[in-house]
Design an enzyme around this catalytic site. Structure first.
Site, short mmCIF file in Angstrom:
data_model
loop_
_atom_site.label_atom_id
_atom_site.label_comp_id
_atom_site.label_asym_id
_atom_site.label_seq_id
_atom_site.Cartn_x
_atom_site.Cartn_y
_atom_site.Cartn_z
N ASP A 8 31.54 47.58 41.98
CA ASP A 8 30.94 46.64 43.20
C ASP A 8 31.15 47.81 44.35
O ASP A 8 31.73 49.10 44.47
CB ASP A 8 31.61 45.54 43.41
N CYS A 65 36.47 46.92 40.52
CA CYS A 65 36.33 46.25 41.78
C CYS A 65 37.46 46.55 42.83
O CYS A 65 38.31 47.56 42.26
CB CYS A 65 35.99 44.81 41.66
N THR A 67 40.39 44.91 43.34
CA THR A 67 41.66 44.59 42.52
C THR A 67 41.31 44.95 41.11
O THR A 67 42.47 44.89 40.35
CB THR A 67 42.04 43.47 42.88
N HIS A 98 46.63 46.83 20.32
CA HIS A 98 46.76 45.49 19.86
C HIS A 98 45.78 44.45 20.22
O HIS A 98 45.36 43.52 19.35
CB HIS A 98 47.84 44.97 20.66
N HIS A 133 46.89 42.51 14.45
CA HIS A 133 46.34 42.48 15.50
C HIS A 133 44.76 41.74 15.23
O HIS A 133 44.30 41.32 16.20
CB HIS A 133 46.38 43.65 16.44
C1 RB5 Z 1 35.57 42.92 47.51
O1 RB5 Z 1 35.50 42.72 48.68
C2 RB5 Z 1 36.44 42.28 46.41
O2 RB5 Z 1 36.75 40.89 46.64
C3 RB5 Z 1 36.16 42.69 45.18
O3 RB5 Z 1 35.88 44.14 45.01
C4 RB5 Z 1 37.25 42.15 44.09
O4 RB5 Z 1 38.48 42.88 44.57
C5 RB5 Z 1 37.36 40.92 43.65
O5 RB5 Z 1 38.11 40.62 42.71
#
Ligand code: RB5
Length: 147
Positions: A8, A65, A67, A98, A133
């Site tokens: 993203d 993304c 996180t 695994h 596994h």
């Molecule tokens: C975008 O701002 C952020 O929410 C997205 O990249 C991600 O971290 C969501 O889990």
């Protein structure tokens, strides 16, 4: 084997770094992520990567993304996808050995470029161990909810 990569808006620069790294090694990388900073919805990217990973036996995916959390949750809704959110080489190796993960999820706002490269290198060069596994992964495929 193709590597499908998607991100993203939070992961544009990080995606470019990872893609360049993989292409320099001669891997075929298919980019389905966004290339601009305009806001997009990570579930849409997760779905595009998942479909392309499943299209051909042996394909692997990389989803990015901010996180890595949202996009991994979304990808795991697609039947046949096992997306693993990895923060280090150990979890990347175990995800393949695994769990036979077919997608690695990375947080562009969490890990640095060099660690990201090391994680993807480990992920794509490690083979599933099979054996006990395989039985466990099979149970996930049979019914993810355990019923
Ligand atoms: C975008 O701002 C952020 O929410 C997205 O990249 C991600 O971290 C969501 O889990």
């Amino acid at each position: 084997m193709k590597i499908i990569i998607g991100n993203d808006h939070a992961g544009v620069e990080f995606k470019n770094t990872i893609m360049k790294h993989l292409e320099e090694q001669g891997h075929e990388v298919v980019n389905v992520g966004t290339d601009t900073l305009d806001s997009v919805d990570y579930p849409d990217i997760a779905k595009s990567v998942a479909e392309k990973v499943l299209a051909e036996e042996g394909n692997l995916g990389i989803i990015i993304c901010g996180t890595g959390i949202g996009i991994s949750i979304a990808a795991n809704k697609v039947e046949g996808i096992r997306a693993a959110l990895c923060h280090n080489e150990f979890t990347a190796r175990m995800a393949r050995l695994h769990n036979n993960a077919n997608i690695v999820a990375l947080g562009a706002r969490v890990i640095g470029d060099e660690l990201g490269k090391a994680i993807v290198d480990t992920f794509i060069t490690t083979e599933f161990e099979g054996g006990r596994h395989a039985r466990r992964v099979g149970k996930i495929e049979d019914c993810g909810c355990g019923c």
